[in-house]
Structures are given as C-alpha cells and as structure tokens.
Write an enzyme that holds these catalytic residues in place. Structure first.
Site, PDB file in Angstrom:
ATOM      1  N   ASP A 240     -11.546   2.826   4.335  1.00 50.72           N
ATOM      2  CA  ASP A 240     -10.716   1.623   4.169  1.00 50.72           C
ATOM      3  C   ASP A 240     -10.630   1.340   2.673  1.00 50.72           C
ATOM      4  O   ASP A 240     -11.610   1.628   1.940  1.00 50.72           O
ATOM      5  CB  ASP A 240     -11.347   0.405   4.870  1.00 50.72           C
ATOM      6  CG  ASP A 240     -12.335  -0.307   3.946  1.00 50.72           C
ATOM      7  OD1 ASP A 240     -13.503   0.093   3.931  1.00 50.72           O
ATOM      8  OD2 ASP A 240     -11.922  -1.240   3.211  1.00 50.72           O
TER       9      ASP A 240
ATOM     10  N   CYS B 163      11.882   4.377   0.742  1.00 48.79           N
ATOM     11  CA  CYS B 163      12.424   5.535   0.024  1.00 48.79           C
ATOM     12  C   CYS B 163      13.752   5.995   0.607  1.00 48.79           C
ATOM     13  O   CYS B 163      14.541   6.646  -0.090  1.00 48.79           O
ATOM     14  CB  CYS B 163      11.406   6.674   0.029  1.00 48.79           C
ATOM     15  SG  CYS B 163       9.966   6.239  -0.965  1.00 48.79           S
TER      16      CYS B 163
ATOM     17  N   CYS C  30       9.213  11.293   0.095  1.00 51.39           N
ATOM     18  CA  CYS C  30       8.661  10.336   1.063  1.00 51.39           C
ATOM     19  C   CYS C  30       9.670  10.042   2.168  1.00 51.39           C
ATOM     20  O   CYS C  30      10.877   9.992   1.929  1.00 51.39           O
ATOM     21  CB  CYS C  30       8.280   9.042   0.342  1.00 51.39           C
ATOM     22  SG  CYS C  30       7.567   7.784   1.437  1.00 51.39           S
TER      23      CYS C  30
ATOM     24  N   HIS D 175       5.712   1.309   1.216  1.00 53.60           N
ATOM     25  CA  HIS D 175       5.696   2.701   0.725  1.00 53.60           C
ATOM     26  C   HIS D 175       4.266   3.193   0.500  1.00 53.60           C
ATOM     27  O   HIS D 175       3.895   4.300   0.929  1.00 53.60           O
ATOM     28  CB  HIS D 175       6.487   2.820  -0.589  1.00 53.60           C
ATOM     29  CG  HIS D 175       6.213   4.110  -1.297  1.00 53.60           C
ATOM     30  ND1 HIS D 175       6.795   5.308  -0.943  1.00 53.60           N
ATOM     31  CD2 HIS D 175       5.361   4.395  -2.314  1.00 53.60           C
ATOM     32  CE1 HIS D 175       6.332   6.284  -1.707  1.00 53.60           C
ATOM     33  NE2 HIS D 175       5.447   5.759  -2.549  1.00 53.60           N
TER      34      HIS D 175
ATOM     35  N   CYS E  89       9.559   7.188   4.052  1.00 52.89           N
ATOM     36  CA  CYS E  89       9.431   5.786   4.478  1.00 52.89           C
ATOM     37  C   CYS E  89      10.743   5.030   4.343  1.00 52.89           C
ATOM     38  O   CYS E  89      11.674   5.456   3.652  1.00 52.89           O
ATOM     39  CB  CYS E  89       8.316   5.094   3.684  1.00 52.89           C
ATOM     40  SG  CYS E  89       8.812   4.392   2.100  1.00 52.89           S
TER      41      CYS E  89
ATOM     42  N   ASP F 103     -15.813  -6.108   8.443  1.00 45.56           N
ATOM     43  CA  ASP F 103     -16.968  -5.938   7.576  1.00 45.56           C
ATOM     44  C   ASP F 103     -17.815  -7.194   7.705  1.00 45.56           C
ATOM     45  O   ASP F 103     -17.331  -8.262   8.078  1.00 45.56           O
ATOM     46  CB  ASP F 103     -16.508  -5.722   6.117  1.00 45.56           C
ATOM     47  CG  ASP F 103     -17.635  -5.153   5.259  1.00 45.56           C
ATOM     48  OD1 ASP F 103     -17.397  -4.853   4.085  1.00 45.56           O
ATOM     49  OD2 ASP F 103     -18.774  -5.025   5.780  1.00 45.56           O
TER      50      ASP F 103
END
Ligand SMILES: Nc1ccc2nc(N)nc(O)c2c1
Ligand SMILES: [Zn+2]
Length: 370
Positions: free
Chosen positions: A266, A309, A304, A335, A306, A93
């Site tokens: 974003d 998890c 989840c 996560h 991940c 940015d």
C-alpha cells in the site's frame, strides 16, 4: 470465515509468487497494490472509478477514522464497506504508525501511547486493546496489530525496545481481538538490525496470525537498505501466509518487493504526487504542471490505457492544475492509480509466463533512464 491465502504459482528465478487472498468481501489476486483511502475515501476518486482502474482491495486508517468521524459513527452506518460504498476487501492499519508520524505530541509507555490529535490538539490514548476495539467497530476484512515503529535512523537499543514492545503488544492484540469475520495480521519490526528483525519474525510468526505486515520500512531509509532487510527477512516468513510490505511503494519498490516474495503493498505516493501535478509514465516521472508542457498535446503516457490518457492532453491537464480546477487532480490521480494497478497486472502476468525477471529489468531500464 476470516481469510484464506493460497500460493498459486511462483517464479523459479526470483522470490516472486502469485496468490489468491479470499476474504468475506471477495477473492483478490496477489501480488496486489492497495490504494490508500485514509479517511474513508481514495482522495478525489469514487469507488466505481477505483474499481474501473483495477483497484480490488483498499486501505483505511484507524487513527484518522477514530478522530473523524469517530468509529462509532462508522459502526452505526453498518461498517466501513457500507459507509464508503466499497464492496471489495478493506484493510485498516492500526494507528501505531500514524500516531508516531502524525501526532504532534506523544508519550509511549508499555500501556500504550498518549497523543494529541493533529486536527484539534485534543489528547487521546491508544492501547493495543483500544486499537482492536476501533478496528472491530470499523469492520475491515483485515486489521493490523498495534505496533511501535522504530524511526530511521535509530540506535540498536531504540530498535530493540520498540521491537520487544511490539511483540508484547501483539499478544495483547490477539487476546483482545474477537471479531470472527476479521483477520488480524501481526507486524514484524526490528529496524535495520538483522538480529532484531529475525527475532521479531520468529516471535511474531509463532503467535498464529494468518498473515504478516513488514513494518518499520519505507520510513526514510535508502531503498537498498530496505531491499537488504527483505533479502534476509522474507525467507524467514511462512510460505503459505501473506506478506504485506507496509507503506510501499513506488514502481521500482513494487518490482523489487515482488521479486523478494512480497504479496501485498500500500502507498499514498501515487495519489499524493498526483495532487501536486506529478504523474508516472513508462519513462519515469513527469511534472505536468511545468511550462514545457503548455503546448504538448500528447497524452500523459502514450502507452497508457486509462480514461485520462484516452481523452486529455498534457497541455489541458497542465492548464487545469495551474487554474486549480479540481478536474485536474482527479485526472492525474486516476492515471497514477491506473499506472500502478496495471503494473501489478503486468507483474502477475509475467510471473505466470515465467518471464518476470526479464519484465522487471525491461521496466526499470526504461523507467529509471534519464
Ligand atoms: N512505512 C510504514 C507504513 C505503515 C505502517 N503501519 C504500521 N502499523 N507499522 C509500521 O511500521 C508502518 C510502516
Ligand atoms: Zn493514463
């Protein structure tokens, strides 16, 4: 080569579409969520971990990297990709927004913005040309024009002044930017005023940029106000160029933005709330630091996939956060990133299958249910 963008599919019952964004650091699928790495780091995560949870393209900030460590040092390291060991595409940015939202003291003239560093109070000046020079030195694949983001709320005259200045600055950015392996995106402003938004869109999209940021949203306006702007703005943007909704967003905003034809997002939200112990689950947010989870041995989100998890319980993560163990915020960050990046994977699959509308409704029904 700079970038190329191809729309590879679109939903027939909404504005949602699939695309491929090709950059010097690889091709990524859109709609895409870009984890934010403001100071050349996605906070608490290694690049391998960000890739592991599905991150493809990340964001850096001109304002922060200029102040610390300095864009010259990043350039001496061979650019941002080498400096932070991120092999994929990077977008920076321009600093326009950060100067307004971070710098404690500032003066805006048509020349540029005088501001004080939030780090040590030293005074600095950014012009559109300076913002281009810094971004050319940092070496991201996509860089943003230097714009003036009108605050919310603001008067029509304030919004008009910021929008007209943004167009003048966009032309100066195009004249100064001359790094051939970088794509410069223009930014559309206009506040929440339809005529200013359409005027900004027409002016900015006529300057020949390869892609466009939608600025001036996610600045405190109610979500329905943001969606209404997108309803009339996105159809005025070129079909064959990326649309990047800056600073957005939470799972519901990602779904609403995709359904209106946005390709890139974003937001610091997933990583920021993780650091204070709040995580996303299919059933909404969960504040894992709360006492109610002290003896809850289930994963953060049973649905989840991940690492967090699969291996840890709410009780353990709550303990780590309460004990200020750094592992705690690493596990919640990993996560939350996986949650939003998997949401984008599911969104892309739903668009491809033609059932995006049903997917969006089903997700929001469960996510927003009390
Ligand atoms: N909500 C946001 C987030 C980032 C922005 N960056 C720029 N350059 N301009 C804006 O209007 C933004 C708005
Ligand atoms: Zn998880």
């Amino acid at each position: 080569m700079t970038i190329s963008f191809e729309v590879t599919g679109n939903d027939t019952r909404s504005g949602a579409r699939l695309g491929l964004l090709t950059t010097p650091h690889g091709t990524i699928k859109t709609p895409v969520f870009m984890p934010v790495g403001t100071q050349a780091s996605v906070k608490t995560m290694t690049p391998e971990e960000v890739q592991e949870v599905g991150g493809t393209m990340i964001l850096g900030n001109t304002y922060h990297l200029y102040l610390r460590p300095g864009h010259e040092i990043v350039a001496e390291a061979g650019g941002l990709h080498n400096f932070m060991n991120w092999p994929g595409p990077i977008l920076t940015d321009s600093g326009g927004f950060q100067v307004f939202s971070l710098g404690p003291l500032r003066k805006i003239t048509d020349q540029g913005v005088t501001f004080r560093s939030h780090i040590d109070g030293s005074e600095h000046f950014f012009s559109p040309e300076k913002a281009m020079e810094i971004q050319m030195a940092l070496g991201a694949d996509v860089v943003m024009a230097f714009d003036e983001c009108a605050p919310y709320p603001c008067s029509y005259d304030e919004a008009r002044a910021a929008t007209e200045r943004t167009t003048r600055w966009a032309e100066r950015c195009l004249n100064r930017h001359d790094r051939k392996d970088q794509a410069l995106f223009g930014i559309i402003q206009g506040g929440t005023y339809r005529d200013l938004r359409l005027k900004s869109a027409s002016e900015i999209t006529s300057l020949g940029f390869p892609g466009f940021g939608i600025g001036g949203l996610s600045v405190g306006e109610p979500k329905p106000v943001m969606y209404e702007v997108l309803d009339y703005l996105v159809p005025e943007m070129p079909w064959n160029k990326p649309r990047y909704l800056m600073g957005v967003g939470s799972p519901d905003c990602l779904l609403e933005g995709v359904s209106r034809g946005v390709d890139m997002f974003d937001c610091v939200l997933p990583t920021r709330i993780a650091r204070n112990g709040t995580v996303f689950t299919r059933d909404g947010k969960l504040v894992v630091r709360n006492a109610e989870y002290a003896r809850d041995f289930r994963p953060l989100d049973p649905d989840c996939d991940c690492y967090t998890c699969k291996n840890y319980s709410r009780a353990y993560i709550r303990h780590l956060i309460k004990a200020n163990e750094v592992l705690g915020i690493r596990l919640t960050t990993l996560h939350n990133l996986r949650f939003v990046l998997r949401l984008m994977e599911d969104i892309r699959a739903a668009i491809a299958n033609g059932d995006f509308v049903e997917y969006k409704d089903r997700f929001l029904q469960r996510f927003n249910a009390e």
